[in-house]
Motif scaffolding. Structure first.
Motif, mmCIF file in Angstrom:
data_model
loop_
_atom_site.group_PDB
_atom_site.id
_atom_site.type_symbol
_atom_site.label_atom_id
_atom_site.label_comp_id
_atom_site.label_asym_id
_atom_site.label_seq_id
_atom_site.Cartn_x
_atom_site.Cartn_y
_atom_site.Cartn_z
ATOM 1 N N TYR A 1 0.995 -1.049 0.055
ATOM 2 C CA TYR A 1 0.017 0.027 0.164
ATOM 3 C C TYR A 1 0.852 1.207 0.087
ATOM 4 O O TYR A 1 0.539 2.407 -0.603
ATOM 5 C CB TYR A 1 -1.042 0.205 1.134
ATOM 6 C CG TYR A 1 -1.977 -1.001 1.115
ATOM 7 C CD1 TYR A 1 -3.444 -0.362 0.365
ATOM 8 C CD2 TYR A 1 -2.041 -2.125 1.526
ATOM 9 C CE1 TYR A 1 -4.210 -1.055 0.265
ATOM 10 C CE2 TYR A 1 -3.416 -3.073 1.117
ATOM 11 C CZ TYR A 1 -4.688 -2.431 0.723
ATOM 12 O OH TYR A 1 -5.633 -3.087 0.507
ATOM 13 N N ALA A 2 1.984 1.191 0.802
ATOM 14 C CA ALA A 2 2.759 2.532 0.928
ATOM 15 C C ALA A 2 3.334 2.825 -0.545
ATOM 16 O O ALA A 2 3.398 3.698 -0.878
ATOM 17 C CB ALA A 2 3.667 2.307 1.772
ATOM 18 N N VAL A 3 3.959 1.600 -1.001
ATOM 19 C CA VAL A 3 4.556 2.139 -2.522
ATOM 20 C C VAL A 3 3.393 2.649 -3.320
ATOM 21 O O VAL A 3 3.856 3.605 -4.328
ATOM 22 C CB VAL A 3 5.257 0.631 -3.117
ATOM 23 C CG1 VAL A 3 5.609 0.847 -4.506
ATOM 24 C CG2 VAL A 3 6.438 0.351 -2.069
ATOM 25 N N GLY A 4 2.268 1.919 -3.598
ATOM 26 C CA GLY A 4 1.385 2.382 -4.308
ATOM 27 C C GLY A 4 0.668 4.024 -3.942
ATOM 28 O O GLY A 4 0.328 4.534 -5.147
ATOM 29 N N SER B 1 11.060 6.734 3.836
ATOM 30 C CA SER B 1 10.786 5.961 4.885
ATOM 31 C C SER B 1 11.499 4.658 5.049
ATOM 32 O O SER B 1 11.465 3.582 5.901
ATOM 33 C CB SER B 1 9.430 5.616 5.421
ATOM 34 O OG SER B 1 8.719 5.115 4.384
ATOM 35 N N GLY B 2 12.475 4.621 3.907
ATOM 36 C CA GLY B 2 13.266 3.245 3.728
ATOM 37 C C GLY B 2 12.747 1.853 3.243
ATOM 38 O O GLY B 2 13.523 0.693 3.545
ATOM 39 N N ILE B 3 11.701 1.977 2.492
ATOM 40 C CA ILE B 3 11.083 0.680 2.098
ATOM 41 C C ILE B 3 11.871 0.335 0.592
ATOM 42 O O ILE B 3 12.070 1.298 -0.284
ATOM 43 C CB ILE B 3 9.629 0.924 1.792
ATOM 44 C CG1 ILE B 3 8.930 0.931 3.087
ATOM 45 C CG2 ILE B 3 9.068 -0.171 0.822
ATOM 46 C CD1 ILE B 3 7.514 1.306 3.002
ATOM 47 N N ARG B 4 12.550 -0.565 0.443
ATOM 48 C CA ARG B 4 13.036 -1.014 -0.971
ATOM 49 C C ARG B 4 11.979 -1.151 -1.850
ATOM 50 O O ARG B 4 11.554 -2.356 -1.952
ATOM 51 C CB ARG B 4 14.025 -2.412 -0.723
ATOM 52 C CG ARG B 4 15.163 -1.953 0.374
ATOM 53 C CD ARG B 4 16.480 -1.513 -0.755
ATOM 54 N NE ARG B 4 16.634 -1.924 -1.753
ATOM 55 C CZ ARG B 4 17.461 -3.224 -2.078
ATOM 56 N NH1 ARG B 4 18.191 -3.637 -0.886
ATOM 57 N NH2 ARG B 4 17.842 -3.520 -3.222
ATOM 58 N N SER B 5 11.659 -0.386 -2.488
ATOM 59 C CA SER B 5 10.457 -0.661 -3.414
ATOM 60 C C SER B 5 10.526 -1.514 -4.542
ATOM 61 O O SER B 5 9.804 -2.333 -4.830
ATOM 62 C CB SER B 5 9.901 0.815 -3.847
ATOM 63 O OG SER B 5 10.765 1.183 -4.848
ATOM 64 N N ASP B 6 11.902 -1.490 -5.027
ATOM 65 C CA ASP B 6 12.174 -2.653 -6.039
ATOM 66 C C ASP B 6 11.744 -4.136 -5.614
ATOM 67 O O ASP B 6 11.275 -5.157 -6.259
ATOM 68 C CB ASP B 6 13.496 -2.327 -6.532
ATOM 69 C CG ASP B 6 14.896 -2.712 -5.541
ATOM 70 O OD1 ASP B 6 14.390 -2.433 -4.330
ATOM 71 O OD2 ASP B 6 15.741 -2.577 -5.676
ATOM 72 N N LYS B 7 12.154 -4.545 -4.114
ATOM 73 C CA LYS B 7 11.757 -5.708 -3.682
ATOM 74 C C LYS B 7 10.468 -5.973 -3.856
ATOM 75 O O LYS B 7 10.068 -7.242 -4.117
ATOM 76 C CB LYS B 7 12.591 -5.966 -2.280
ATOM 77 C CG LYS B 7 13.753 -6.340 -2.497
ATOM 78 C CD LYS B 7 14.475 -6.689 -0.896
ATOM 79 C CE LYS B 7 15.902 -7.172 -0.758
ATOM 80 N NZ LYS B 7 16.379 -7.277 0.546
#
Lengths: 312, 337
Positions: free
Chosen positions: B211-214, B223-229
């Motif tokens: 949800y955060a990436v989207g 906030s440090g989320i590796r969106s590629d993973k």
């Protein structure tokens, strides 16, 4: 822009294309002959015509996945009018062109007025057009076209097959529209910065809708050629054509606000040479699909990476 | 689940003005209900025209028909939640079924479980390719997955040619036509998948990241989320679900042909959107996608009951999908202004 400058900016696809030509020429002696070139162009005339329309949509910043289905429906309409309603040839042709234009404008309406993302809108139109094509004759082929229609697909004028003349007409018309008219300027402007065009007081949505309309019109033109070549209309004939047209423009380097007729032709030639060479080498059709798909996606990955390096 | 993102943020991550909040709240509570209401009205309408609709056998039949579509649509939902799109699901269904069919019929002495696993692995591999192209090479999702559509189709042709595989092991076919506690097995599997998805999206860190990436990719990265993973995993999941749907369909039909999965692309896109999943990411739910799928299947079943030729179904699906997306886009714009 002079050709030399253009070549410098040309996408890496051109080098892959030359490599492919060299490869096929070394494997098959018949590859580099005038006869093969002509047959390649005649078979490719439909794709060339479709790509001209798709190029306008791409330059305007959209994607059109409906051209194959629109071509199919226009072909079904033309065959129905000629064979079932026994209409004279020229009104039938005009009506088919009009049908293509209307379906294209429908795409334009979905995208500009209903604000649906273009690849979804055109996917929806693809479903609608294929649905009508299948439903209108219960899924059967329409054949029994009058013989006066046949020369359009098989005749020669000045030694060149008529389908090639159709393709040349499409190229010339697109070149003039894109490079010599105000409409062409607006198409590039929409792709470059649509908001700026709107702020300048121009009805940018109208021009954007017209790019889709032009793609539909070109699909209608392609429908005439393909129906005259097979002398029948199949309700699934255009399935997959939208894919080839789309990737030809992407490979050639036609993106929102960039590219033109030269780049489009480059992408078309890429696909035509690949298909023709695989045919000459006797690769079965089902394997060709896999090979073409793989080569295209690798080509796009390759040119995207190079493009990004280049820009940095 | 939905309230976190749907009320305050708009599609491109801007914060909407405060005065729209009450309106937004009404919208977000009413919309899922309005979809259930639409489903109810559609059922009522068909029942009036043809009372056979309400027979338990027909209802179970509808649910079973809906099973592959719901599973593909749930895979698509999670992709849409990240703001992406997967146009390859239909061809992945075919490819995975062809791979499983190949191991079931052309390789002797292999247990059917291994063949099914190979099919699922093929789907996951296609998803992995999609994910790598989108997350690492940064190709636009429609381009990457549309290319994959044709690669999958070509590979299916290469593996099978034009003659269908048919006649599978009984252990495999059971998953298409077996029953458990009075309900067909595929329905149980679909329910299990839906429960798993709800758990994954609601209760796990991965779900929150989707949800955060989207809803705001920049904020997610900050906030440090590796969106590629997250993206790669999402496309693998979508490929896996498409493969599962394909296998269930194959087991039921006891045959694979080249066209088994292709008709599922449009419904798989339309169902989540009709169920309230936003095309621009960050907004949507599992329950909504199931209701969206049911709406489409009931529509098709109704067309069958009312003797409308199946040749027109593609036309109906195209129109329904366009209307669904249009409704989504225009409601979102109204919330923004």
């Amino acid at each position: 822009m002079p050709l030399k400058e253009r070549l410098k900016q040309a996408p890496p696809a051109i080098w892959v294309l030359l490599l492919m030509i060299a490869f096929f020429a070394s494997r098959e002696a018949t590859f580099l002959t005038i006869g093969n070139l002509l047959s390649m162009l005649r078979q490719g005339s439909i794709l060339i015509i479709l790509c001209m329309g798709v190029a306008f949509v791409r330059i305007g910043g959209g994607i059109d996945l409906s051209v194959g289905a629109v071509m199919t429906l226009s072909g079904m309409i033309i065959a129905w009018l000629l064979a079932k309603a026994s209409m004279p040839m020229f009104p039938a042709i005009l009506l088919a062109l009009l049908a293509g234009l209307c379906l294209g404008m429908l795409n334009g309406f979905f995208v500009t007025k209903m604000r649906i993302p273009s690849f979804i809108a055109t996917l929806g139109t693809q479903g609608i057009a294929f649905g009508i094509s299948l439903g209108m004759n219960k899924g059967y082929v329409i054949s029994g076209l009058p013989s006066s229609f046949e020369p359009l697909g098989h005749g020669l004028v000045l030694g060149l097959p008529i389908p090639i003349w159709f393709a040349l007409f499409a190229i010339l018309l697109s070149f003039i529209l894109l490079n010599l008219t105000q409409f062409g300027v607006y198409v590039y402007a929409i792709g470059g910065n649509e908001d700026a065009l709107t702020l300048a007081g121009k009805p940018s949505w109208k021009y954007k809708a017209m790019t889709f309309g032009y793609a539909g019109f070109m699909s209608g033109l392609a429908a005439i050629v393909i129906t005259a070549r097979t002398m029948a209309a199949q309700p699934t004939v255009g399935s997959g054509m939208e894919f080839e047209a789309f990737f030809a423009t992407v490979l050639g380097g036609v993106f929102a606000g960039r590219g033109g007729i030269f780049e489009t032709m480059l992408g078309v030639l890429f696909i035509l040479v690949l298909r023709n060479g695989l045919n000459l080498m006797g690769v079965p059709t089902y394997l060709q699909l896999a090979i073409i798909g793989t080569v295209l996606i690798l080509g796009i990955i390759f040119s995207t990476i190079i493009d990004r390096r280049f820009r940095r | 689940m939905r309230t976190g993102s749907s009320d305050r943020t708009t599609g491109d991550g801007r914060t909407a003005p405060d005065r729209t909040r009450p309106k937004g709240k009404i919208r977000s509570t009413l919309l899922p209900l309005s979809r259930a209401l639409a489903l109810f009205l559609l059922c009522l309408f068909i029942t009036i025209l043809n009372p056979n609709f309400l027979k338990p056998t027909n209802l179970i039949n509808i649910l079973r028909q809906a099973t592959p579509q719901i599973i593909v649509a749930l895979g698509m939902t999670i992709v849409l939640l990240t703001g992406g799109i997967d146009l390859s699901v239909g061809s992945t269904m075919t490819f995975a079924s062809v791979v499983a069919g190949y191991f079931l019929t052309q390789v002797s002495g292999l247990p059917w479980q291994a063949a099914a696993a190979a099919g699922l692995a093929a789907g996951a591999a296609v998803g992995l390719m999609n994910g790598l192209m989108i997350a690492k090479i940064k190709l636009p999702a429609p381009i990457a997955t549309y290319g994959m559509l044709w690669i999958g189709r070509g590979l299916s042709f290469a593996l099978m040619g034009t003659t269908p595989f048919y006649g599978f092991a009984d252990g495999f076919r059971k998953y298409g036509r077996g029953y458990w506690l009075g309900l067909p097995l595929p329905i149980w599997i679909m329910l299990a998948v839906a429960a798993l998805m709800i758990f994954l999206l609601t209760w796990t860190v991965f779900g929150r990241r989707v949800y955060a990436v989207g809803s705001n990719a920049d904020a997610a990265r900050a906030s440090g989320i590796r969106s590629d993973k997250v993206l790669i995993l999402v496309y693998v999941l979508s490929g896996l679900m498409a493969a599962l749907a394909g296998l269930l369909l194959t087991a039921r039909m006891n045959a694979v042909d080249q066209d088994i999965g292709e008709p599922y692309l449009l419904p798989a896109l339309a169902s989540p959107v009709m169920g309230g999943t936003s095309m621009s990411g960050g907004e949507g739910s599992v329950g909504g996608s199931i209701i969206g799928s049911l709406l489409m299947v009931v529509l098709l079943n109704g067309m069958n009951l009312l003797n409308i030729s199946s040749l027109w179904q593609q036309l109906a699906l195209g129109i329904v999908m366009l209307l669904a997306v249009w409704l989504d886009v225009s409601l979102k714009r109204r919330a923004e202004t």
